[in-house]
Write a protein that holds these residues in place. Structure first.
Motif, short mmCIF file in Angstrom:
data_model
loop_
_atom_site.label_atom_id
_atom_site.label_comp_id
_atom_site.label_asym_id
_atom_site.label_seq_id
_atom_site.Cartn_x
_atom_site.Cartn_y
_atom_site.Cartn_z
N LEU A 137 -8.93 5.48 4.85
CA LEU A 137 -7.76 4.57 4.16
C LEU A 137 -7.51 3.48 5.24
O LEU A 137 -7.61 2.30 5.21
CB LEU A 137 -6.52 5.27 4.08
CG LEU A 137 -5.47 4.38 3.43
CD1 LEU A 137 -5.76 3.79 2.24
CD2 LEU A 137 -4.02 4.97 3.35
N HIS A 138 -7.35 3.99 6.56
CA HIS A 138 -7.21 3.13 7.74
C HIS A 138 -8.45 2.27 8.08
O HIS A 138 -8.13 1.07 8.41
CB HIS A 138 -6.56 3.58 8.95
CG HIS A 138 -5.32 4.36 8.84
ND1 HIS A 138 -4.43 3.69 9.44
CD2 HIS A 138 -4.95 5.65 8.40
CE1 HIS A 138 -3.07 4.40 9.23
NE2 HIS A 138 -3.80 5.51 8.48
N LEU A 139 -9.51 2.84 7.77
CA LEU A 139 -10.58 1.96 8.07
C LEU A 139 -10.99 1.13 6.99
O LEU A 139 -11.09 -0.19 7.32
CB LEU A 139 -11.98 2.92 8.11
CG LEU A 139 -13.38 2.31 8.13
CD1 LEU A 139 -13.51 1.56 9.34
CD2 LEU A 139 -14.56 3.26 7.72
N PHE A 140 -10.73 1.26 5.71
CA PHE A 140 -10.77 0.08 4.69
C PHE A 140 -9.61 -0.70 4.87
O PHE A 140 -9.98 -2.08 4.75
CB PHE A 140 -10.69 0.75 3.45
CG PHE A 140 -12.06 1.54 2.86
CD1 PHE A 140 -12.90 0.57 2.41
CD2 PHE A 140 -12.19 2.81 2.79
CE1 PHE A 140 -14.13 1.16 1.98
CE2 PHE A 140 -13.50 3.29 2.29
CZ PHE A 140 -14.45 2.46 1.98
N GLU A 154 1.60 6.88 2.92
CA GLU A 154 0.73 6.02 3.95
C GLU A 154 0.36 4.54 3.36
O GLU A 154 0.29 3.57 4.04
CB GLU A 154 -0.55 6.76 4.45
CG GLU A 154 -1.27 6.10 5.57
CD GLU A 154 -0.22 6.43 6.74
OE1 GLU A 154 -0.66 5.90 7.75
OE2 GLU A 154 0.83 7.28 6.80
N CYS A 155 0.16 4.27 2.05
CA CYS A 155 -0.10 3.18 1.53
C CYS A 155 1.17 2.20 1.55
O CYS A 155 1.11 1.09 1.87
CB CYS A 155 -0.33 3.10 0.16
SG CYS A 155 -2.20 3.61 -0.15
N ALA A 189 3.28 2.57 4.07
CA ALA A 189 3.41 2.17 5.32
C ALA A 189 2.47 1.30 5.68
O ALA A 189 2.98 0.27 6.63
CB ALA A 189 3.23 3.46 6.28
N LEU A 190 1.27 1.17 5.32
CA LEU A 190 0.24 0.01 5.50
C LEU A 190 0.63 -1.13 4.57
O LEU A 190 -0.15 -2.27 4.83
CB LEU A 190 -1.02 0.60 5.18
CG LEU A 190 -1.32 1.81 6.25
CD1 LEU A 190 -2.79 2.35 5.65
CD2 LEU A 190 -1.56 1.14 7.57
N LYS A 191 1.49 -1.04 3.64
CA LYS A 191 1.72 -2.43 2.67
C LYS A 191 0.56 -2.38 1.74
O LYS A 191 0.12 -3.76 1.57
CB LYS A 191 2.13 -3.51 3.36
CG LYS A 191 3.31 -3.53 4.29
CD LYS A 191 4.60 -3.27 3.37
CE LYS A 191 5.89 -3.28 4.57
NZ LYS A 191 7.14 -2.77 3.65
N ILE A 192 -0.23 -1.44 1.48
CA ILE A 192 -1.27 -1.36 0.45
C ILE A 192 -0.65 -1.18 -0.89
O ILE A 192 0.06 -0.12 -1.27
CB ILE A 192 -2.29 -0.51 0.66
CG1 ILE A 192 -2.88 -0.58 2.12
CG2 ILE A 192 -3.26 -0.19 -0.58
CD1 ILE A 192 -3.97 0.66 2.50
N MET A 193 -1.04 -2.10 -2.08
CA MET A 193 -0.41 -1.92 -3.35
C MET A 193 -0.88 -0.73 -3.84
O MET A 193 -1.98 -0.36 -3.97
CB MET A 193 -0.41 -3.20 -4.12
CG MET A 193 -0.01 -3.15 -5.61
SD MET A 193 -0.18 -4.65 -6.29
CE MET A 193 -1.92 -4.40 -6.77
N ILE A 194 -0.09 -0.15 -4.75
CA ILE A 194 -0.54 1.23 -5.33
C ILE A 194 -0.58 1.13 -6.84
O ILE A 194 0.19 0.48 -7.47
CB ILE A 194 0.51 2.63 -5.13
CG1 ILE A 194 0.54 2.71 -3.85
CG2 ILE A 194 -0.21 3.75 -5.96
CD1 ILE A 194 1.79 4.04 -3.50
N ALA A 208 8.81 8.10 -8.07
CA ALA A 208 9.93 8.91 -7.20
C ALA A 208 9.38 8.72 -5.66
O ALA A 208 10.28 8.70 -4.55
CB ALA A 208 9.73 10.41 -7.67
N LEU A 209 8.15 8.52 -5.33
CA LEU A 209 7.91 8.49 -3.90
C LEU A 209 7.85 7.16 -3.18
O LEU A 209 8.28 6.89 -1.98
CB LEU A 209 6.45 9.09 -3.56
CG LEU A 209 6.43 10.72 -3.79
CD1 LEU A 209 4.96 11.00 -4.04
CD2 LEU A 209 7.23 11.47 -2.57
N SER A 210 7.17 6.14 -4.02
CA SER A 210 7.14 4.87 -3.21
C SER A 210 8.24 4.08 -3.26
O SER A 210 9.10 4.10 -4.11
CB SER A 210 6.21 4.04 -4.59
OG SER A 210 5.76 2.68 -3.84
N ASP A 211 8.29 3.00 -2.15
CA ASP A 211 9.40 2.26 -2.07
C ASP A 211 8.92 0.97 -2.47
O ASP A 211 9.69 -0.48 -2.15
CB ASP A 211 9.90 2.27 -0.31
CG ASP A 211 8.90 1.89 0.48
OD1 ASP A 211 7.78 1.39 0.17
OD2 ASP A 211 9.06 2.18 1.51
#
Length: 357
Positions: free
Chosen positions: A151-154, A200-201, A203-208, A223-226
């Protein structure tokens, strides 16, 4: 606005899969166009395609056979297409990294006509310069390991949007099968690894991306995402009762979190009968957009074409048909301000909210 060619930002396409399947022809496919598929650089310019999410999607090992079976099955009055099994991590990584490489090559080979963007500000700057903006997206996180190192590599390569699943299962969760008629309440929710992925998404500001997730997984992300809740290429279940479409309850959750939905041009998710045929007029698209706007508000609806990954209405045909869609929506009663929101402004706004700009 006098012209019908409104700049369009698109939430989802599968163009990278076309390049990956024919790498020796990629210059012809991308730069000059070959009349096949839905996307290439000349037709993007002709249709006012200003940018979009370019999906990294790993096909199943027997994809050709499976795709033909899906095409056949989804022409029936009812269907429940079996999902392929989960993919091998190492094989998925080879495909995914290859597609990421193709996306980077598209920027280098375009002579300045295409730019890989990592921020909403960069997308807006590209659009102002009449440069097509591409965003790296992963559809189905098969190439991501449980420790999330990939995930961090991409992310370092430019990844800014990710769907934990396509429809087949991953180590992170479960998707919905291609089933009609059906709701999305099929199977369990996110795994523990899936919950770590969501955090982790964030934290990295990756859209889910919630498209393809089953209902339990959708609830877990909520429930989990902010971050805002976003489905890049999904339609209204109240109009077409496909497992891939969103219920009104899900739409209300997206509205409450100031997210959005990109309308999917795939005819099997537009037509009331759920069939894949392209022979439909503009009315199904208008019905879905009317319903999405009614449930979400006009600031939370955009385009999520699924170009090069689906059968699209014959009136659109390919990306050069986007002005015809704008004209049809204008005849339906949408004014220019609403069209600009649907075609690009809403996407830029939700990306700013999601990426913290």
């Amino acid at each position: 606005m006098s012209s019908l060619k409104i700049p369009a930002f698109d939430g989802h396409n599968d163009f990278l899969l076309r390049l990956m399947r024919e790498p020796r022809r990629r210059e012809e496919i991308w730069l000059t166009g070959e009349g096949a598929g839905h996307l290439d650089l000349p037709r993007m310019k002709a249709g006012g395609f200003a940018g979009g999410m370019f999906a990294i999607y790993v096909p199943s090992p027997r994809a050709g056979r499976e795709e033909r079976a899906v095409d056949r099955d989804m022409m029936g009055a009812q269907y429940d297409v079996p999902l392929p099994p989960a993919l091998d991590l190492a094989e998925a990584q080879v495909w995914a990294l290859g597609m990421a490489g193709h996306l980077l090559w598209m920027e280098r080979s375009s002579g300045g006509a295409f730019r890989l963007c990592r921020t909403a500000g960069a997308i807006e700057a590209a659009m102002a310069e009449d440069v097509i903006a591409g965003v790296m997206h992963i559809e189905g996180a098969e190439a991501i390991d449980a420790d999330l190192d990939m995930l961090h590599l991409f992310h370092g390569l430019g990844l800014r949007s990710l769907g934990p699943v396509w429809s087949r299962p991953t180590i992170f969760g479960h998707g919905v099968p291609f089933r009609f008629p059906s709701g999305p309440d099929i199977g369990p929710g996110l795994t523990d690894a899936g919950k770590r992925l969501v955090r982790e998404c964030n934290a990295l500001k990756i859209m889910i991306d919630l498209s393809h997730l089953n209902e339990a997984g959708f609830e877990d992300v909520a429930a989990l995402s902010d971050a805002p809740l976003v489905a890049t290429h999904s339609n209204a279940h109240a109009v077409t009762p496909s497992s891939r479409n969103l219920t009104d309850r899900q739409l209300h959750m997206i509205r409450e979190r100031d997210g959005m939905v990109g309308i999917n041009f795939a005819t099997s998710f537009l037509r009331e009968d759920g069939r894949r045929g392209a022979e439909i007029g503009w009315e199904p698209i208008c019905r879905h957009l009317d319903h999405l706007i009614a449930e979400l508000g006009e600031n939370r609806v955009g385009l999520g074409s699924d170009f090069d990954g689906a059968t699209v209405p014959e009136g659109i045909k390919d990306v050069a048909g986007l002005p015809a869609l704008a004209a049809a929506l204008r005849r339906h009663g949408y004014d220019d301000e609403l069209l600009k929101k649907i075609f690009h402004r809403n996407w830029l706004a939700v990306l700013r909210r999601t990426w913290g700009e």
